[in-house]
Scaffold this active site. Structure first.
Site, mmCIF file in Angstrom:
data_model
loop_
_atom_site.group_PDB
_atom_site.id
_atom_site.type_symbol
_atom_site.label_atom_id
_atom_site.label_comp_id
_atom_site.label_asym_id
_atom_site.label_seq_id
_atom_site.Cartn_x
_atom_site.Cartn_y
_atom_site.Cartn_z
ATOM 1 N N SER A 228 0.801 -1.230 0.000
ATOM 2 C CA SER A 228 0.000 0.000 0.000
ATOM 3 C C SER A 228 0.833 1.279 0.000
ATOM 4 O O SER A 228 0.312 2.343 -0.303
ATOM 5 C CB SER A 228 -0.947 0.011 1.197
ATOM 6 O OG SER A 228 -0.228 0.113 2.404
ATOM 7 N N HIS B 151 1.225 4.262 6.799
ATOM 8 C CA HIS B 151 0.655 5.118 5.758
ATOM 9 C C HIS B 151 1.095 6.572 5.949
ATOM 10 O O HIS B 151 1.615 6.933 6.999
ATOM 11 C CB HIS B 151 -0.871 5.031 5.737
ATOM 12 C CG HIS B 151 -1.376 3.786 5.060
ATOM 13 N ND1 HIS B 151 -2.699 3.452 5.048
ATOM 14 C CD2 HIS B 151 -0.739 2.810 4.370
ATOM 15 C CE1 HIS B 151 -2.856 2.317 4.381
ATOM 16 N NE2 HIS B 151 -1.676 1.910 3.977
ATOM 17 N N ASP C 120 -7.895 6.352 4.506
ATOM 18 C CA ASP C 120 -7.959 5.201 5.411
ATOM 19 C C ASP C 120 -9.196 5.133 6.299
ATOM 20 O O ASP C 120 -9.258 4.288 7.183
ATOM 21 C CB ASP C 120 -6.716 5.181 6.310
ATOM 22 C CG ASP C 120 -5.455 4.835 5.554
ATOM 23 O OD1 ASP C 120 -5.563 4.306 4.432
ATOM 24 O OD2 ASP C 120 -4.367 5.080 6.090
#
Length: 178
Positions: free
Chosen positions: A55, A95, A121
């Site tokens: 990701s 992230h 998210d």
């Protein structure tokens, strides 16, 4: 080869076996002390993490080893890569901070997104949670080693491989006389 290892083990007297077991115990306890020292020095409950998904590509790839810090006095900024835990999920997520929202009481809330993901998210957060708070942050990425953590991924995905590696290390420690 396996027979020669067991023959070496049989030739050792009790004192040598005890010495090897104690040496192994010292190695394990030293590793734990180093880990705890890193936790104190970095301010992070997990100073080293492995990237488990794609990701964050191209910034980080699956298997990259990240080094984290989490100092209380540092503010969270847009663009910073954070590792956070969400209630109900055991594995932390790596992230990038997409938006920062300062509230009237001075607290900071922020939104994250994986570089390789098409949406933010909010779908990963706990039900009803739209923003992360500073308490959710495990650490901030400060450096990385590419693909070093792939061994960890292999050991988690293939438990037999993990037990084989651990057995080989245990046998090596027991028969290695130096």
């Amino acid at each position: 080869m396996m027979n020669s290892m067991f023959d070496d083990l049989k030739r050792m007297d009790k004192r040598q076996v005890l010495y090897q077991v104690l040496s192994f115990g010292m190695i394990v306890s030293s590793a734990l002390m180093i880990w705890k020292g890193l936790m104190v020095g970095t301010g992070s409950e997990s100073p080293i993490v492995v990237v488990l998904s794609g990701s964050m590509e191209p910034a980080f790839h699956r298997g990259d080893l990240l080094f984290l810090t989490n100092y209380e006095q540092e503010d969270i900024r847009v663009g910073e890569i954070v590792v956070f835990k969400v209630e109900g999920r055991d594995i932390p997520i790596v992230h990038r901070v997409l938006k920062v929202h300062e509230q009237d009481d001075g607290s900071i809330k922020f939104l994250t997104k994986g570089d390789n993901n098409s949406v933010d998210d909010r779908g990963l957060y706990a039900p009803g949670q739209n923003w992360l708070a500073k308490k959710d942050v495990v650490g901030r990425a400060r450096g990385f080693l590419p693909y070093v953590g792939i061994v960890t991924i292999l050991m988690n995905e293939y438990p037999k491989f993990k037990y084989c590696v651990l057995a080989c290390l245990g046998i090596y420690v027991l028969i290695h006389r130096e």
